[in-house]
Design an enzyme around this catalytic site. Structure first.
Site, PDB file in Angstrom:
ATOM      1  N   ASP A   5      59.687 -23.192  27.964  1.00 56.71           N
ATOM      2  CA  ASP A   5      60.810 -23.974  27.451  1.00 56.71           C
ATOM      3  C   ASP A   5      60.883 -23.903  25.928  1.00 56.71           C
ATOM      4  O   ASP A   5      61.970 -23.900  25.354  1.00 56.71           O
ATOM      5  CB  ASP A   5      60.741 -25.430  27.924  1.00 56.71           C
ATOM      6  CG  ASP A   5      59.370 -26.054  27.734  1.00 56.71           C
ATOM      7  OD1 ASP A   5      58.428 -25.344  27.339  1.00 56.71           O
ATOM      8  OD2 ASP A   5      59.242 -27.267  28.001  1.00 56.71           O
ATOM      9  N   ASP A  22      61.458 -25.810  44.919  1.00 55.99           N
ATOM     10  CA  ASP A  22      60.611 -24.623  44.720  1.00 55.99           C
ATOM     11  C   ASP A  22      59.429 -24.612  45.699  1.00 55.99           C
ATOM     12  O   ASP A  22      58.269 -24.573  45.298  1.00 55.99           O
ATOM     13  CB  ASP A  22      60.112 -24.605  43.276  1.00 55.99           C
ATOM     14  CG  ASP A  22      59.606 -23.235  42.837  1.00 55.99           C
ATOM     15  OD1 ASP A  22      60.178 -22.226  43.278  1.00 55.99           O
ATOM     16  OD2 ASP A  22      58.648 -23.191  42.041  1.00 55.99           O
ATOM     17  N   SER A  38      48.839 -28.621  32.853  1.00 51.91           N
ATOM     18  CA  SER A  38      48.126 -27.578  33.572  1.00 51.91           C
ATOM     19  C   SER A  38      48.044 -26.309  32.735  1.00 51.91           C
ATOM     20  O   SER A  38      48.743 -26.144  31.752  1.00 51.91           O
ATOM     21  CB  SER A  38      48.839 -27.281  34.895  1.00 51.91           C
ATOM     22  OG  SER A  38      50.138 -26.781  34.652  1.00 51.91           O
ATOM     23  N   ASP A  54      60.575 -35.202  37.814  1.00 54.65           N
ATOM     24  CA  ASP A  54      59.759 -36.412  37.693  1.00 54.65           C
ATOM     25  C   ASP A  54      60.164 -37.263  36.495  1.00 54.65           C
ATOM     26  O   ASP A  54      59.550 -38.288  36.221  1.00 54.65           O
ATOM     27  CB  ASP A  54      58.262 -36.073  37.623  1.00 54.65           C
ATOM     28  CG  ASP A  54      57.966 -34.854  36.767  1.00 54.65           C
ATOM     29  OD1 ASP A  54      58.874 -34.433  36.022  1.00 54.65           O
ATOM     30  OD2 ASP A  54      56.849 -34.330  36.841  1.00 54.65           O
ATOM     31  N   ASP A  85      63.979 -32.529  34.515  1.00 58.94           N
ATOM     32  CA  ASP A  85      62.781 -32.383  35.339  1.00 58.94           C
ATOM     33  C   ASP A  85      62.789 -33.446  36.433  1.00 58.94           C
ATOM     34  O   ASP A  85      63.167 -34.598  36.203  1.00 58.94           O
ATOM     35  CB  ASP A  85      61.521 -32.516  34.491  1.00 58.94           C
ATOM     36  CG  ASP A  85      61.206 -31.231  33.732  1.00 58.94           C
ATOM     37  OD1 ASP A  85      61.967 -30.253  33.878  1.00 58.94           O
ATOM     38  OD2 ASP A  85      60.195 -31.211  32.999  1.00 58.94           O
ATOM     39  N   ASN A 143      57.829 -20.996  46.791  1.00 60.19           N
ATOM     40  CA  ASN A 143      57.294 -21.392  45.498  1.00 60.19           C
ATOM     41  C   ASN A 143      57.206 -20.206  44.544  1.00 60.19           C
ATOM     42  O   ASN A 143      56.711 -19.143  44.900  1.00 60.19           O
ATOM     43  CB  ASN A 143      55.916 -22.029  45.657  1.00 60.19           C
ATOM     44  CG  ASN A 143      55.356 -22.528  44.340  1.00 60.19           C
ATOM     45  OD1 ASN A 143      54.446 -21.944  43.792  1.00 60.19           O
ATOM     46  ND2 ASN A 143      55.943 -23.591  43.814  1.00 60.19           N
ATOM     47  N   HIS A 200      51.785 -33.268  36.135  1.00 57.27           N
ATOM     48  CA  HIS A 200      52.884 -32.803  35.287  1.00 57.27           C
ATOM     49  C   HIS A 200      52.560 -31.426  34.740  1.00 57.27           C
ATOM     50  O   HIS A 200      51.445 -31.144  34.314  1.00 57.27           O
ATOM     51  CB  HIS A 200      53.122 -33.775  34.124  1.00 57.27           C
ATOM     52  CG  HIS A 200      54.445 -33.578  33.462  1.00 57.27           C
ATOM     53  ND1 HIS A 200      54.643 -32.600  32.506  1.00 57.27           N
ATOM     54  CD2 HIS A 200      55.637 -34.185  33.611  1.00 57.27           C
ATOM     55  CE1 HIS A 200      55.906 -32.643  32.096  1.00 57.27           C
ATOM     56  NE2 HIS A 200      56.516 -33.593  32.758  1.00 57.27           N
ATOM     57  N   ARG A 213      64.710 -22.912  37.243  1.00 59.18           N
ATOM     58  CA  ARG A 213      65.726 -23.140  36.202  1.00 59.18           C
ATOM     59  C   ARG A 213      66.674 -21.945  36.108  1.00 59.18           C
ATOM     60  O   ARG A 213      67.888 -22.121  35.946  1.00 59.18           O
ATOM     61  CB  ARG A 213      65.052 -23.385  34.852  1.00 59.18           C
ATOM     62  CG  ARG A 213      64.382 -24.749  34.731  1.00 59.18           C
ATOM     63  CD  ARG A 213      63.612 -24.846  33.438  1.00 59.18           C
ATOM     64  NE  ARG A 213      62.949 -26.140  33.260  1.00 59.18           N
ATOM     65  CZ  ARG A 213      61.986 -26.366  32.384  1.00 59.18           C
ATOM     66  NH1 ARG A 213      61.575 -25.373  31.596  1.00 59.18           N
ATOM     67  NH2 ARG A 213      61.439 -27.554  32.279  1.00 59.18           N
ATOM     68  N   ARG A 257      53.314 -41.709  28.913  1.00 56.88           N
ATOM     69  CA  ARG A 257      52.929 -40.499  28.187  1.00 56.88           C
ATOM     70  C   ARG A 257      53.621 -40.525  26.830  1.00 56.88           C
ATOM     71  O   ARG A 257      54.557 -41.298  26.605  1.00 56.88           O
ATOM     72  CB  ARG A 257      53.289 -39.224  28.962  1.00 56.88           C
ATOM     73  CG  ARG A 257      54.765 -39.043  29.235  1.00 56.88           C
ATOM     74  CD  ARG A 257      55.060 -37.722  29.917  1.00 56.88           C
ATOM     75  NE  ARG A 257      54.657 -36.585  29.104  1.00 56.88           N
ATOM     76  CZ  ARG A 257      54.958 -35.317  29.413  1.00 56.88           C
ATOM     77  NH1 ARG A 257      55.633 -35.051  30.504  1.00 56.88           N
ATOM     78  NH2 ARG A 257      54.578 -34.327  28.632  1.00 56.88           N
TER      79      ARG A 257
END
Length: 402
Positions: free
Chosen positions: A183, A45, A220, A99, A97, A73, A216, A81, A131
């Protein structure tokens, strides 16, 4: 040559994903499922850190078919997705994902579960790395359940196995107007439309990785985006589930996970302008979706804060938030011979505040922690009264018969 349909399409949306992408793709390559049964659709992206180039290198050497799409982007995870979903040909799709990483045997176990149980969605156990991760739904492996009979409503991330026919039948795509919670909207709709959901709880299928750089996506976004997310999820639930207990059960999720944190510790440091704006944003949601059934399902401190938001009482909220932030245990007041437990949070029985006692009344699951609580006392009393009435009626019938 006949091309066999893959069992699963792994869709990876990637933006500035290095170096995490390396382990992510290694976890795909290490899967035990036959590579011929898998296709990978990776959408770069608009990355500038070498993500796109690494994806192309992977495509050249990977044992399974890999399609790499590079685009400008899009500003969020939904666009990539959706692009990947539009290209998918597998019987199932899995959103990974860039990461994060898959656990060993994850795809094989989840596909086998879906085929065996005939379910449309499969949840594989998730573990957090640097996390937190959801925990309440991994008690045991379940071949078939639904969103009303389990705790799966508390894991609405997209990292699930979805039967592609379900998504195509309902034209399901991620909402690209949302920049957080997209999601949750997608997954809740899948749960509600699915012919059964399976849970693989005895094997870690997914590792949720916390990035050291703090980038992540779930970290944000401003508070206004959270209200957008709550609004969208509440609207979906209301559209798909009739009013009543089942709807209230699902509404707990956006109220607890998305809305309530806006009136948690962060609220104490918000400016007056932000506080006022939060109350304004919450008002239509509280007016439309806040019900007694939702309130009864919450802990007292949760219910109290949302009650104050619903009643537009911003002057009373800081005292409650400070009490909760301090992690104090509210004193318990037992009445009706222990059948009722009131938790004495701020403003309890304060005539000026005028908050109903019922807001402070602990439901049985919370009241059990307090010595002296008599669970089911009212029901027991009623049962005794009914038995006594039956005995009286029976004795009268006997006398009349004699």
């Amino acid at each position: 040559m006949t091309v066999t349909q893959p069992d699963v399409s792994v869709i990876i949306g990637a933006y500035e994903a290095m170096p995490y992408l390396i382990e992510c793709l290694s976890s795909v390559e290490a899967q035990t499922i036959d590579p011929m049964r898998v296709e990978v659709i990776a959408v770069d992206d608009g990355s500038t850190d070498g993500t796109g180039e690494y994806l192309e290198e992977f495509a050249e050497r990977a044992p399974m078919h890999v399609l790499v799409i590079r685009q400008e982007n899009s500003g969020g995870p939904s666009g990539p997705r959706n692009v990947g979903l539009g290209k998918a040909t597998g019987r199932y799709v899995f959103f990974l994902d860039a990461d994060d990483r898959l656990g060993p045997e994850a795809l094989e176990r989840m596909v086998d579960m879906a085929d065996r149980a005939g379910t449309d969605v499969v949840l594989g156990k998730v573990e957090g790395v640097n996390r937190s991760a959801p925990k309440s739904m991994w008690g045991k492996t379940v071949e078939r359940t639904d969103v009303f009979s389990s705790n799966i409503k508390f894991t609405l991330s997209a990292q699930k196995l979805f039967r592609r026919a379900l998504l195509d039948r309902h034209g399901m795509r991620f909402d690209e107007s949302l920049f957080t919670g997209e999601d949750a909207l997608f997954t809740m709709e899948a749960y509600l439309r699915a012919d059964g959901v399976s849970v693989v709880a005895d094997h870690t299928c997914y590792y949720l990785v916390g990035r050291d750089d703090g980038k992540h996506v779930t970290k944000s976004g401003s508070y206004t985006l959270r209200f957008d997310s709550a609004r969208a999820l509440m609207k979906l639930i209301a559209e798909l589930v009739p009013a009543g207990g089942r709807r209230d059960q699902l509404m707990m999720r956006p109220f607890l996970v998305t809305l309530l944190p806006q009136f948690g510790p962060k609220y104490l440091t918000d400016s007056e302008e932000v506080r006022r704006h939060k109350f304004e944003l919450a008002k239509p949601l509280m007016d439309t979706y806040w019900t007694e059934g939702v309130a009864q399902r919450l802990k007292v401190h949760e219910r109290l804060r949302l009650h104050l938001v619903a009643e537009q009482r911003p002057e009373l909220l800081p005292d409650v938030v400070k009490f909760v932030k301090a992690k104090k245990q509210a004193a318990a007041l037992l009445e009706r011979k222990g059948r009722r437990v009131y938790l004495v949070y701020p403003h309890f029985r304060d005539r000026t505040a005028g908050i109903p006692d019922a807001v402070y009344l602990a439901e049985p699951r919370e009241a059990r922690a307090f010595p002296g609580y008599r669970e089911g006392g009212v029901d027991t009393f009623m049962r005794r009264a009914v038995r006594k009435a039956r005995r009286v009626l029976t004795s009268r019938e006997v006398r009349h018969a004699a």
